[in-house]
Design a protein around this motif. Structure first.
Motif, PDB file in Angstrom:
ATOM      1  N   ASP A   1       0.869  -1.183   0.000  1.00  0.00           N
ATOM      2  CA  ASP A   1       0.000   0.000   0.000  1.00  0.00           C
ATOM      3  C   ASP A   1       0.900   1.224   0.000  1.00  0.00           C
ATOM      4  O   ASP A   1       1.531   1.542   0.996  1.00  0.00           O
ATOM      5  CB  ASP A   1      -0.906  -0.019   1.234  1.00  0.00           C
ATOM      6  CG  ASP A   1      -1.934   1.113   1.210  1.00  0.00           C
ATOM      7  OD1 ASP A   1      -2.055   1.786   0.149  1.00  0.00           O
ATOM      8  OD2 ASP A   1      -2.608   1.336   2.224  1.00  0.00           O
ATOM      9  N   ASN A   2       0.945   1.883  -1.193  1.00  0.00           N
ATOM     10  CA  ASN A   2       1.914   2.955  -1.398  1.00  0.00           C
ATOM     11  C   ASN A   2       3.332   2.470  -1.085  1.00  0.00           C
ATOM     12  O   ASN A   2       4.126   3.170  -0.449  1.00  0.00           O
ATOM     13  CB  ASN A   2       1.576   4.187  -0.546  1.00  0.00           C
ATOM     14  CG  ASN A   2       0.490   5.023  -1.195  1.00  0.00           C
ATOM     15  OD1 ASN A   2       0.413   5.112  -2.422  1.00  0.00           O
ATOM     16  ND2 ASN A   2      -0.371   5.611  -0.384  1.00  0.00           N
ATOM     17  N   SER A   3       3.617   1.264  -1.584  1.00  0.00           N
ATOM     18  CA  SER A   3       4.917   0.668  -1.336  1.00  0.00           C
ATOM     19  C   SER A   3       5.167  -0.406  -2.395  1.00  0.00           C
ATOM     20  O   SER A   3       4.408  -0.560  -3.341  1.00  0.00           O
ATOM     21  CB  SER A   3       4.949   0.063   0.082  1.00  0.00           C
ATOM     22  OG  SER A   3       6.267  -0.388   0.374  1.00  0.00           O
TER      23      SER A   3
ATOM     24  N   ILE B   1       6.261  -6.012  -7.209  1.00  0.00           N
ATOM     25  CA  ILE B   1       4.836  -5.819  -6.923  1.00  0.00           C
ATOM     26  C   ILE B   1       4.711  -4.412  -6.336  1.00  0.00           C
ATOM     27  O   ILE B   1       5.256  -4.120  -5.261  1.00  0.00           O
ATOM     28  CB  ILE B   1       4.314  -6.859  -5.915  1.00  0.00           C
ATOM     29  CG1 ILE B   1       4.731  -8.263  -6.364  1.00  0.00           C
ATOM     30  CG2 ILE B   1       2.809  -6.772  -5.758  1.00  0.00           C
ATOM     31  CD1 ILE B   1       4.883  -9.241  -5.241  1.00  0.00           C
ATOM     32  N   GLU B   2       4.021  -3.546  -7.050  1.00  0.00           N
ATOM     33  CA  GLU B   2       3.922  -2.145  -6.633  1.00  0.00           C
ATOM     34  C   GLU B   2       2.457  -1.706  -6.678  1.00  0.00           C
ATOM     35  O   GLU B   2       1.745  -2.039  -7.624  1.00  0.00           O
ATOM     36  CB  GLU B   2       4.740  -1.249  -7.564  1.00  0.00           C
ATOM     37  CG  GLU B   2       6.226  -1.587  -7.593  1.00  0.00           C
ATOM     38  CD  GLU B   2       6.971  -0.748  -8.611  1.00  0.00           C
ATOM     39  OE1 GLU B   2       7.915  -0.051  -8.225  1.00  0.00           O
ATOM     40  OE2 GLU B   2       6.582  -0.794  -9.799  1.00  0.00           O
ATOM     41  N   TYR B   3       2.087  -0.943  -5.652  1.00  0.00           N
ATOM     42  CA  TYR B   3       0.737  -0.363  -5.671  1.00  0.00           C
ATOM     43  C   TYR B   3       0.793   0.984  -4.963  1.00  0.00           C
ATOM     44  O   TYR B   3       1.146   1.069  -3.783  1.00  0.00           O
ATOM     45  CB  TYR B   3      -0.272  -1.278  -4.994  1.00  0.00           C
ATOM     46  CG  TYR B   3      -1.666  -0.695  -4.977  1.00  0.00           C
ATOM     47  CD1 TYR B   3      -2.377  -0.539  -6.168  1.00  0.00           C
ATOM     48  CD2 TYR B   3      -2.252  -0.262  -3.791  1.00  0.00           C
ATOM     49  CE1 TYR B   3      -3.653   0.006  -6.170  1.00  0.00           C
ATOM     50  CE2 TYR B   3      -3.523   0.288  -3.782  1.00  0.00           C
ATOM     51  CZ  TYR B   3      -4.220   0.426  -4.981  1.00  0.00           C
ATOM     52  OH  TYR B   3      -5.479   0.997  -4.979  1.00  0.00           O
TER      53      TYR B   3
ATOM     54  N   LEU C   1       6.249  -0.727   7.111  1.00  0.00           N
ATOM     55  CA  LEU C   1       6.027  -1.466   8.358  1.00  0.00           C
ATOM     56  C   LEU C   1       4.642  -2.094   8.412  1.00  0.00           C
ATOM     57  O   LEU C   1       4.332  -2.847   9.354  1.00  0.00           O
ATOM     58  CB  LEU C   1       6.216  -0.518   9.557  1.00  0.00           C
ATOM     59  CG  LEU C   1       7.583   0.183   9.637  1.00  0.00           C
ATOM     60  CD1 LEU C   1       7.622   1.130  10.838  1.00  0.00           C
ATOM     61  CD2 LEU C   1       8.704  -0.838   9.714  1.00  0.00           C
ATOM     62  N   GLN C   2       3.786  -1.771   7.442  1.00  0.00           N
ATOM     63  CA  GLN C   2       2.417  -2.279   7.473  1.00  0.00           C
ATOM     64  C   GLN C   2       2.270  -3.620   6.756  1.00  0.00           C
ATOM     65  O   GLN C   2       1.571  -4.524   7.223  1.00  0.00           O
ATOM     66  CB  GLN C   2       1.473  -1.256   6.844  1.00  0.00           C
ATOM     67  CG  GLN C   2       1.394   0.060   7.613  1.00  0.00           C
ATOM     68  CD  GLN C   2       0.417   1.032   6.956  1.00  0.00           C
ATOM     69  OE1 GLN C   2      -0.076   0.785   5.873  1.00  0.00           O
ATOM     70  NE2 GLN C   2       0.158   2.134   7.647  1.00  0.00           N
TER      71      GLN C   2
END
Length: 408
Positions: free
Chosen positions: A285-287, A310-312, A354-355
């Motif tokens: 998520d934004n990472s 893998i990017e989003y 970290l998420q």
């Protein structure tokens, strides 16, 4: 036979095994006829300028395994401005063949005994199973000659009618009450150069009267169809019993496996080669996250490596929401053959993220793709269509000077 020209004193010597009815001096174009005393008497003169390029009187060469001597040359003209040369060749058994050269294209002709009813100019005729189309009928002038002839050179126009079906033709010439039929076939410049190596070939221009296209379209289409059928049958036979096989599946956490190698259990693949599809999903998520995969053949120790990001990302800018990338990705390792393998998988994620702590990996040995099979067949179809239109264009150029063109 040796003849000395009264006008220019040129001596022409050629061994001939036939009675000479006419002789034409190669140098000055003086015409000699056989008189009542069996002597050659100078009668008249050709005024047409002789081209320097071509075979010469007395020259010897080998065509189709037989040695010939050039005994006569005729230069003919039609429509006031179109010229071509005809070479009369004689072998040791006193048989004649004829070479017609026009714009660098050559035709090998022989006189035949067959007669055709062409007084009403039929659109086609058949000879030895070959259907030939009417190309031209016209009156021909002999404007120049050289050498020795077993016939009397006509002083008036010769009526000529030609039928063609490349690489063959029928040429019928009528001089008064005498009608002569010739069967001709295309002969390549390579054969001419090999048979008569010591002369300058005239340059080749345009499309020859019976010059064949470089490929037989019908035979090429048959070959392509057979190849396409063999491709489809072999593909079906090799893969008819093959089923999709899942070789690896794992849900993991980055806490346990970030930047660590995961070695899969060994698995055995049987059957024809097929792609291995790797599907990955992560809670980015934004990472970003990344998966590196190595497929190792346990028998040969060969390894194939692949990597996927893998990017989003998403956000809100200038009053509009936007997204980029996808938390799920797929990639292939192509052409995996039968054998015993295992996978080495190395996952990693952005250090600042970290998420996200999840990653799912699935590897499937797929049913074989038909992409290459159909691409090959499509390529053959496109190539065949292109060749067909090239052949049509080639034929249109062949017939562009004929009033009987089937393309009009």
């Amino acid at each position: 036979m040796e003849v000395s020209c009264y006008k220019c004193n040129t001596v022409t010597t050629v061994e001939v095994g036939f009675e000479v009815r006419n002789f034409v001096c190669p140098n000055c174009q003086s015409i000699y006829i056989l008189d009542a005393n069996k002597d050659l008497r100078r009668e008249r003169l050709f005024n047409h300028k002789i081209p320097q390029v071509g075979l010469q009187i007395g020259q010897k060469g080998i065509l189709k395994g037989i040695e010939y001597t050039v005994t006569g040359i005729l230069t003919k003209k039609v429509y006031g401005a179109y010229y071509w040369n005809e070479y009369i060749l004689n072998d040791k058994s006193n048989q004649f063949i004829y070479l017609s050269e026009s714009d660098g294209h050559w035709i090998f002709l022989k006189e035949i005994e067959d007669k055709f009813e062409v007084s009403n100019r039929p659109k086609f005729l058949t000879y030895e199973g070959i259907v030939m189309n009417l190309y031209d009928y016209t009156d021909v002038d002999i404007v120049s000659a050289q050498g020795f002839f077993d016939f009397t050179l006509p002083k008036t126009k010769i009526h000529s009618i030609e039928y063609i079906s490349a690489p063959n033709m029928i040429s019928i010439e009528k001089d008064g009450d005498i009608e002569t039929t010739y069967f001709g076939e295309h002969i390549t410049t390579k054969e001419i150069r090999k048979g008569f190596p010591f002369f300058t070939l005239p340059p080749k221009v345009g499309t020859g009267l019976v010059q064949p296209f470089f490929l037989n379209i019908r035979n090429t289409a048959i070959v392509f169809c057979i190849v396409a059928i063999l491709i489809l049958l072999s593909h079906w036979f090799i893969y008819k019993d093959k089923l999709e096989k899942q070789v690896f599946y794992k849900d993991l956490t980055f806490d346990a496996f970030n930047n660590k190698d995961i070695v899969s259990p060994s698995f055995v693949l049987e059957g024809g080669s097929a792609p291995m599809t790797i599907a990955v999903n992560s809670g980015v998520d934004n990472s970003w996250a990344n998966v590196q995969v190595a497929l190792l053949n346990e028998k040969t120790n060969d390894a194939v490596y692949a990597s996927k990001d893998i990017e989003y990302y998403h956000g809100y800018t200038d009053g509009e929401s936007w997204t980029e990338g996808n938390p799920s990705e797929e990639f292939n390792i192509c052409g995996v053959t039968a054998g015993k393998y295992h996978l080495v998988i190395t996952p990693q994620k952005a250090p600042e993220d970290l998420q996200n702590n999840s990653l799912t990996i699935k590897a499937v040995w797929d049913q074989p793709s038909g992409r290459n099979r159909w691409l090959t067949i499509i390529f053959m179809v496109v190539l065949l269509i292109a060749l067909y239109y090239l052949n049509v264009n080639f034929e249109q150029k062949r017939w562009e000077d004929s009033d009987n063109s089937p393309y009009n």
